[in-house]
Design an enzyme around this catalytic site. Structure first.
Site, PDB file in Angstrom:
ATOM      1  CD  GLU A  83      -3.129  -0.897   2.117  1.00  0.00           C
ATOM      2  OE1 GLU A  83      -2.905  -0.248   3.151  1.00  0.00           O
ATOM      3  OE2 GLU A  83      -4.227  -1.411   1.870  1.00  0.00           O
ATOM      4  CD  GLU A 141      -4.153  -5.602   2.490  1.00  0.00           C
ATOM      5  OE1 GLU A 141      -4.915  -4.916   3.206  1.00  0.00           O
ATOM      6  OE2 GLU A 141      -2.932  -5.422   2.451  1.00  0.00           O
TER       7      GLU A 141
HETATM    8  C1  GLA Z   1      -4.141  -2.361   4.939  1.00  0.00           C
HETATM    9  C2  GLA Z   1      -2.775  -3.005   5.051  1.00  0.00           C
HETATM   10  C3  GLA Z   1      -2.777  -4.266   5.838  1.00  0.00           C
HETATM   11  C4  GLA Z   1      -3.676  -4.129   7.033  1.00  0.00           C
HETATM   12  C5  GLA Z   1      -5.056  -3.752   6.575  1.00  0.00           C
HETATM   13  C6  GLA Z   1      -6.052  -3.677   7.705  1.00  0.00           C
HETATM   14  O1  GLA Z   1      -4.869  -2.788   3.882  1.00  0.00           O
HETATM   15  O2  GLA Z   1      -2.192  -3.260   3.809  1.00  0.00           O
HETATM   16  O3  GLA Z   1      -1.452  -4.525   6.234  1.00  0.00           O
HETATM   17  O4  GLA Z   1      -3.170  -3.137   7.868  1.00  0.00           O
HETATM   18  O5  GLA Z   1      -4.983  -2.488   6.002  1.00  0.00           O
HETATM   19  O6  GLA Z   1      -7.342  -3.349   7.241  1.00  0.00           O
END
Ligand code: GLA
Ligand code: GLA
Length: 664
Positions: free
Chosen positions: A151, A308
């Site tokens: 991210e 995710e």
């Molecule tokens: C982000 C991060 C993950 C985790 C999620 C929790 O997407 O990439 O590592 O922290 O949030 O929702």
């Protein structure tokens, strides 16, 4: 595009963080992964401190073991470059890699992503790690893709440090070449800001009053570019050492995450992947669909990777609600409906310690004997057995599009504006909800997308309107297209300079209207329109300049513009039209206007009228076969009497919150 999992199958899995658990749990993990149908995991995302415990020592043994174990159990690895969270030894030795906020505060270690995108020292250490990983695992049979960082920009997109200042100046020199050009673009005749040396421009740090708006906009452009540059630096190492392994990084097309211009980033990765978390509330599901739709179009209509989302609650909202029965599968399949070919979660096993121990996972604290794990395993079965034919299918484009423009998002919400209440993405989402409510498919497309295939284009709050784009939109309408735009559109050019002569600048003639002053409303003010809808936020005083061709679709009944036009449409020779909506009608008020525009363009929904609005339809297709995804947006059963096709999963009538996929 290069896709990680070989062969036609849908990906299913999660972030896997084995370093949080003792070895015996790893065995248990792979057994349960098999049971759940998991075929891919993202590994090593936060492993830097475990891989390189000190500046001069490496520990790969544990990762070798996990890679082997996963491979033995048929689980492919999307291997992270592990650069998301620099270890304490690095920040202790080099505190000058830590980001600095606008107000001059340092972001200290203790969480994650505490690094400056422009730090040469950070980059040197990070690329050393990337090189070590790529060399070690180049030929490992489990390696199927590379996952750069994590991210990018989630916490460190805006860094105002001295490194950032130096890089910003270099970026400005690249953009403007001369100080004269910079001074012109930034409008530095204002407030004695004229620069006489390249050493002078700075990031928009905390200032005595409103910082220069073009400086602010350029800093946003620069910050997105600087991280993109960083992404490229890691990617080049990977391409050199493992040319056959596709590279991705997980985007965050969701909610108000807006710092990274993903329209500009999408071409940098071998396949697009995205993270998405539902925000609870009446538009939560629409927002999921909107985001997935946009990602599908960032990916050019080709399959993308849902890297995710959550099986149930997250831990970072003010109140973190668990998902209700059925929502785990429905949310997952809604991403699939918009072109995802992989469904992954954060994370595999719910942490027992650390900041995310209250975040759901595929294996919850309760263990495998839980409703969540049973739902996870059932979804894995559906993806593997029922929906296998969908893998590889592209999106069937819609006839209507919503234009989404990162620069307008950035600029329209800057300070010292007519209102600070405007939310660009919310406006776009409201239009999207209106399409969903009418049961008409629409594509959310970034500016730059060719528009000629569309009959209708809605460009809400297209605030930054370079002359080129105005020309393109005019050409679209002159060729027979139907354009809709709104208040606060066509206000500035790419330098944030106001278009002169009346608003909306270069679209005035096309729309056949002229606006002289901005008309923001107070937070508790509303105006009524004669079609029964209510406007908030804004109300323009519209003068119709082409009364022959402009019809008033709705007029104000109350408020400062009572009796004057609120929504206009100009019919253009050649069959096209250009409409203007001068107030915020919101998700409830927009369907009326939109319905009329769509009717004028001859665009209607593909589902039976009774189901429109209750059911979202998306279409994927390959080899002459269409897959109709029918998503029940309601909590009750919905009949779809005339819809035919062979159900791959689900059934008709549609169950509450249910999803049915028909092969046609
Ligand atoms: C982000 C991060 C993950 C985790 C999620 C929790 O997407 O990439 O590592 O922290 O949030 O929702
Ligand atoms: C003050 C300043 C002016 C201008 C106005 C705007 O009066 O002296 O330069 O900024 O505010 O309201």
């Amino acid at each position: 595009m290069r896709w990680p999992t070989p062969g036609a199958r849908l990906g299913y899995g999660a972030d896997y963080n084995p370093e949080q658990w003792p070895r015996e749990v790893w065995r248990e993990d792979v057994r349960l992964m098999r049971e759940a149908g998991v075929n891919i995991v993202s590994l090593g995302i936060f492993s830097w401190a475990h891989l390189q415990p000190t500046a001069d020592s490496w520990e790969f043994g544990w990762l070798d073991e996990v890679m082997d174990l996963l491979h033995e159990h048929g689980v492919a690895v999307d291997l992270a470059t592990a650069t998301a969270s620099p270890p304490p030894w690095l920040t202790t030795a080099h505190p000058e890699i830590l980001p600095v906020t606008r107000t001059g505060e340092t972001l200290w270690p203790g969480a994650r992503q505490h690094w400056r995108p422009t730090s040469p020292i950070f980059r040197e250490h990070a690329l050393r790690l990337v090189t070590a990983l790529a060399e070690r695992y180049a030929d490992h049979p489990a390696l199927t893709a590379w996952h750069i960082g994590n991210e990018l920009g989630c916490h460190n997109i805006y860094d105002y440090s001295d490194d950032a200042a130096a890089a910003f100046r270099a970026w400005l020199r690249g953009r403007y070449e001369t100080l004269d050009a910079l001074n012109h673009a930034w409008g530095t005749a204002f407030w004695s800001q004229r620069y006489s040396d390249w050493a002078q421009p700075l990031p928009p740090r905390l200032a005595a009053s409103h910082p220069n708006p073009t400086q602010q906009l350029d800093f946003k452009r620069f910050s997105s570019d600087a991280l993109k540059e960083y992404l490229r630096a890691e990617r080049e190492v990977l391409r050199r050492l493992t040319p056959d392994v596709p590279v991705t990084t997980n985007f965050m097309v969701m909610g108000e995450t807006k710092g990274m211009n993903y329209a500009d980033w999408a071409g940098e990765v071998d396949f697009v992947s995205n993270d998405h978390y539902v925000h609870p509330g009446p538009q939560g599901l629409d927002e999921l669909s909107f985001s997935a739709n946009l990602v599908g179009n960032l990916a050019g209509g080709r399959p993308w990777f849902l890297m995710e989302h959550s099986t149930s609650a997250v831990n970072w909202q003010p109140v973190n609600r668990a998902k209700r029965r059925g929502e785990l599968a429905r949310d997952s399949l809604l991403h699939l409906a918009h072109g995802a070919d992989a469904v992954c979660f954060f994370q595999w096993r719910q942490s027992a310690a650390g900041a995310e121990k209250y975040h759901s996972a595929m294996v919850p604290h309760a263990g495998e004997d839980s409703a969540v794990f049973r739902a996870v395993a059932e979804l894995g079965r559906v993806l593997r057995d029922d929906l296998a034919p969908v893998a590889g299918a592209g999106r069937r484009p819609a006839r209507a599009a919503i234009l989404f423009d990162w620069e307008s998002w950035w600029a329209s919400e800057q300070d010292s504006h007519p209102t600070e209440l405007l939310r660009y993405r919310q406006e776009a989402l409201d239009w999207y909800s209106a399409f969903l409510g009418l049961g008409v498919r629409v594509d959310v497309v970034p500016t730059g997308t060719a528009l000629d295939g569309y009959d209708v284009v809605v460009a809400p709050v297209l605030h930054v309107l370079p002359a080129e784009l105005a020309k393109e939109l005019t050409g679209f309408v002159e060729a027979g297209g139907h354009l809709v735009t709104t208040y606060f559109s066509g206000i500035v050019d790419e330098n944030e300079h106001a278009w002169l002569g009346g608003y909306p600048g270069p679209l005035r003639e096309l729309l056949g209207i002229r606006v002289e002053e901005f008309g923001p409303l107070l937070a508790d003010e509303a105006v009524e329109l004669d079609d029964g809808t209510t406007g908030t936020l804004w109300t323009d005083e519209i003068t119709v300049t082409d009364p022959e061709a402009v019809e008033v679709l709705a007029a104000y009944r109350t408020g400062p513009q009572a009796g004057r036009p609120a929504v206009t449409r100009r019919r253009v020779p050649g069959g096209g039209s250009a409409s203007y909506v001068s107030t915020r009608l919101g998700a409830r008020g927009l369907p009326g206007v939109l319905g009329r525009v769509l009717a004028g363009a001859g665009v209607s929904g593909e589902l039976p009228a009774a189901a429109r609005g209750e059911v979202e339809l998306t279409i994927r297709h390959q080899n002459g076969v269409e897959y109709w995804f029918l998503i029940n947006r309601t909590d009750h059963e919905v009949e779809l009497p005339d819809v035919t096709g062979e159900p791959l999963t689900g059934s008709l009538p549609l169950a509450p919150r249910g999803v049915t996929v028909l092969r046609r």
